[in-house]
Scaffold this active site. Structure first.
Site, PDB file in Angstrom:
ATOM      1  N   ASP A  10       0.864  -1.178   0.000  1.00  0.00           N
ATOM      2  CA  ASP A  10       0.000   0.000   0.000  1.00  0.00           C
ATOM      3  C   ASP A  10       0.907   1.237   0.000  1.00  0.00           C
ATOM      4  O   ASP A  10       2.138   1.141   0.136  1.00  0.00           O
ATOM      5  CB  ASP A  10      -0.978  -0.028   1.183  1.00  0.00           C
ATOM      6  CG  ASP A  10      -2.209   0.849   0.921  1.00  0.00           C
ATOM      7  OD1 ASP A  10      -2.167   1.708   0.008  1.00  0.00           O
ATOM      8  OD2 ASP A  10      -3.222   0.694   1.630  1.00  0.00           O
TER       9      ASP A  10
HETATM   10  C1  NOJ Z   1      -4.133   3.897   0.046  1.00  0.00           C
HETATM   11  C2  NOJ Z   1      -5.288   2.978   0.273  1.00  0.00           C
HETATM   12  O1  NOJ Z   1      -5.157   2.343   1.535  1.00  0.00           O
HETATM   13  C3  NOJ Z   1      -5.434   1.926  -0.801  1.00  0.00           C
HETATM   14  O2  NOJ Z   1      -6.655   1.241  -0.591  1.00  0.00           O
HETATM   15  C4  NOJ Z   1      -5.393   2.537  -2.168  1.00  0.00           C
HETATM   16  O3  NOJ Z   1      -5.526   1.536  -3.139  1.00  0.00           O
HETATM   17  C5  NOJ Z   1      -4.095   3.284  -2.337  1.00  0.00           C
HETATM   18  N1  NOJ Z   1      -3.995   4.328  -1.337  1.00  0.00           N
HETATM   19  C6  NOJ Z   1      -3.948   3.888  -3.725  1.00  0.00           C
HETATM   20  O4  NOJ Z   1      -4.857   4.888  -3.924  1.00  0.00           O
END
Ligand code: NOJ
Length: 763
Positions: A282
């Site tokens: 993430d």
């Molecule tokens: C952080 C989020 O936790 C995740 O779900 C998401 O896919 C990413 N950012 C990218 O936007």
């Protein structure tokens, strides 16, 4: 191994048009292709493939293209049109090995057409509708040159304080697992190599929905049995359905951050489940290993992540900066890097990008003249799917449906709120294209009746909350206050109510209140809106609440005040029309709650399938020394699986085909469902099973099957469910998935509480 010429192979594959038609041959080709390419790559190029960057204002486009042409970027996210992505793919085609880029985005509940938020989709209990939403999202995203989505998000959430509850499919393992599978298949279609498909990367692996106290990014501490039994199956369902990617969670699990968790990614995901795809961290998660306190610096963080099995690093520089040094010093091995690169190349192969790097980018002359063109939207599907996701929670004296000839006061901060209608994670949806409730009601009423609109209240009068929420959106404020005083707004609404036959109040949360980093300690509707509801109630006019929110709220008081309540979540582009369809009876509501509504935040967690206990609270026979809170009624406000219709349904004559079941046999559970009302309608017949006495304590019941059934007024149908030993299996203390002989209770109901029961014995 014979060296394959990359360009030659690209041409051959392109002429075959689809890469992965016949699995074994394609798999063989893929392995040979990836190994050969890997053999030609420099260390710099390999590490470049592990870099996934967000396209934002931080890095000028020209510099990004240079980096791509130098082979130093593997993919991007947040760049979402063909004209934006084409020059980046062109740059990749200028790189030494011409390895294509992929383009990713958070396509969660729609892309250009926004469907209801995931929690709402789950409320439909309609696998066909959910599948259609995913398929359309994939087609629209692919048409905008996207190759992969960070979805489905299948984190079980049992604590509504967590803002991302809106993004998942609720509290139940079985329901979420079914949807997980459906969504992966819908995104990927017959193959992720197809031009109108996108690859699914299931998230957030793992257990993100169980963050302590519902506070985002917090720790997760959980027994292995609970993990295997309740929280892991939805991710596993996605893998079994063929998801090409996995996004690793930001939280820690029993003391080890997921991003550095070898057990999670290696032992469980790859070895036990046989996952053969791409893992992505993430956002910034590798760097956060320092903050978690498991890495002393960036170098150690990069080492932990690559060793644990994170293939691609989302938006941090640590792999690029640290992997060469780590390799040189022998702290990591070449195979650690090669394995990760292999997965990135493999995923690109599976997306069809080696066969045609421009598969989804297409030719410039075919680019849409207007990205936001109405013709690119799927409005009728969105309306149909949205109305299936609405849940009727109360309908005293048949207040609903409304008469189309009525004078209706429509009040509340969410009555005319296009941005909120889309919900959070609204991908490339454009607020101006979403139908508000005011638009939707006006369209139905036309000349026949009248809608008098008054805002009535702001979302909240807490300025600090408004400032926090407005931080979310870079382009425009999320929450725009009406500068008039609260009293002036209420007076205007009360005046409208007094001159109307009925009042419809659109109240709840702004979309940002149920989002990432939007945990709440309080699940009430904000006070400004509660003051409005109280004033409306005092007018004595029939009061209909249209709730918009991304999580269960504690609405005990509103339940007592309102004559009717319709839970609409955030219903998407066509939300206003879909809600109007239900309010005026053009569609008979059929949604059921995929998550329990508590009476108050203090009751959380309230999920229906909790484990049995030694001193259970027994409704009707309360008393001291049983499990309860003494200062409130025990039990939820609305149970899991609950939802009303404008018609009435009854269940009768539940029967089991036998009182015993052999390990290899089948049992038929049946019940007669009758539509006893005056309207045609759909409902969901739910099957729950309880293992009465096991080698360890078991849940009081667990959903094991369901059917959504349409019956004409007066019609009845015998509904059958088949039960086999598989439905009775659970993870025991040794984590062995097995059923144990003994008695089982089978319950069938139209929600999780109001059920009929029969028993049988597993021999
Ligand atoms: C952080 C989020 O936790 C995740 O779900 C998401 O896919 C990413 N950012 C990218 O936007």
């Amino acid at each position: 191994m014979k060296k394959l010429c990359l360009l030659g192979l690209v041409a051959t594959l392109a002429s075959q048009s689809v890469v992965a038609e016949t699995k074994p041959a394609a798999l063989k080709d893929k392995d040979a292709f990836v190994s050969d390419l890997l053999g030609q790559m420099t260390l710099d190029e390999k590490i470049g493939q592990l870099r996934l960057i967000s396209i934002g204002p931080e890095m000028p486009r020209e510099m990004i293209r240079k980096e791509i042409a130098a082979g130093r970027i593997g993919g991007t996210f947040n760049s979402i049109t063909r004209p934006e992505n084409r020059p980046m793919q062109d740059a990749a085609m200028r790189s030494r090995l011409k390895i294509p880029m992929f383009f990713a985005y958070d396509v969660i509940h729609g892309h250009r057409t926004i469907f209801p938020i995931s929690l709402a989709l789950a409320s439909s209990w309609d696998m066909d509708a959910i599948s259609r939403s995913g398929r359309i999202a994939a087609k629209e995203a692919a048409a905008d040159s996207l190759d992969i989505t960070f979805a489905p998000m299948v984190d079980i959430s049992r604590d509504a304080r967590w803002g991302r509850t809106s993004e998942g499919f609720g509290e139940d393992t079985y329901l979420v697992s079914r949807i997980s599978e459906v969504m992966v298949k819908a995104f990927q279609g017959p193959s992720p190599a197809q031009a109108d498909s996108i690859m699914a990367s299931v998230k957030h692996f793992a257990l993100y929905g169980a963050v302590e106290g519902g506070r985002d990014y917090n720790v997760v501490d959980m027994s292995p049995v609970k993990m295997y039994q309740d929280y892991l199956p939805p991710y596993h369902a996605a893998i079994k359905a063929g998801a090409g990617g996995v996004m690793v969670a930001l939280n820690s699990i029993n003391g080890v951050p997921a991003t550095a968790n070898t057990w999670l990614m290696n032992d469980l995901l790859r070895k036990e489940w046989g996952f053969k795809g791409l893992t992505v961290s993430d956002h910034g998660a590798i760097f956060e290993l320092i903050k978690h306190g498991v890495a002393k610096d960036g170098r150690e963080a990069a080492k932990l992540a690559i060793k644990a099995g994170i293939d691609m690093s989302m938006n941090d520089q640590l792999y690029g900066k640290e992997l060469p040094g780590l390799l040189k010093s022998g702290e990591i091995e070449q195979s650690d890097i090669d394995n990760a690169v292999r997965e990135v190349l493999g995923a690109k192969y599976d997306m069809g990008l080696f066969a045609d790097p421009y598969l989804r980018i297409g030719k410039a002359e075919d680019d849409p003249a207007d990205t936001y063109a109405e013709s690119r939207l799927h409005r009728s599907e969105a309306r149909d799917i949205a109305r299936r996701s609405l849940v009727l929670l109360k309908n005293h004296n048949d207040t609903l449906p409304l008469k189309k000839s009525a004078t209706i006061a429509l009040v509340g901060p969410l009555a005319k709120a296009p941005i909120d209608m889309m919900g959070s994670w609204a991908a490339a949806g454009k607020p101006a294209q979403s139908v508000t409730l005011l638009d939707g009601m006006n369209a139905v009423i036309g000349e026949k009746g009248q809608v008098i609109y008054a805002r009535g209240a702001n979302i909240t009068s807490d300025k600090a909350v408004v400032d926090y929420l407005n931080f979310l959106n870079f382009d425009a404020p999320e929450v725009v206050d009406d500068p008039r005083s609260a009293q002036v707004l209420i007076d205007e609404a009360v005046k409208a109510a007094k001159s109307a036959d009925v009042v419809v109040a659109a109240v709840g949360e702004s979309r940002g209140m149920s989002h990432e980093s939007s945990s709440r300690t309080d699940l009430n509707i904000p006070q400004s809106q509660r003051d409005l509801i109280k004033a409306l109630k005092a007018t004595g006019k029939p009061l209909v609440l249209v709730l918009m929110n991304g999580r269960p709220l504690s609405i005990l008081e509103e339940h007592q005040q309102a004559d009717a309540i319709l839970e609409t979540w955030f219903a998407g582009t066509e939300g206003g029309n879909a809600i109007a369809d239900v309010l005026f009876g053009d569609y008979n509501p059929s949604g059921k709650l995929p998550i329990t509504f508590p009476r108050s935040v203090g009751q959380i967690p309230t999920y229906y399938n909790h484990l049995t206990i030694g001193r259970p609270f027994t409704p009707g026979k309360p008393g001291n020394y049983t499990s309860q809170y003494f200062d409130d009624t025990t039990g939820p406000l609305y149970p899991f699986g609950y939802g009303l219709s404008y018609t009435r349904f009854s269940l009768s004559d539940m029967a089991l085909s036998s009182t015993t079941l052999n390990k290899t046999g089948k049992l038929d559970a049946s019940v007669t469902l009758k539509n006893t009302g005056k309207l045609d309608g759909e409902t969901v017949v739910q099957l729950y099973i309880q293992d009465v006495a096991g080698s360890m304590i078991r849940p009081i019941k667990e959903l094991k099957n369901f059917q959504k059934i349409l019956l004409k007024a007066g019609e009845s149908k015998v509904v059958h469910f088949s039960i086999t030993e598989d439905d009775l299996k659970f993870y025991n203390t040794q984590l062995k998935f097995a059923a144990e002989p003994g008695q089982f209770n089978v319950q069938i109901g139209l929600d999780s509480q109001d059920v009929q029961q029969q028993s049988f014995e597993l021999l």
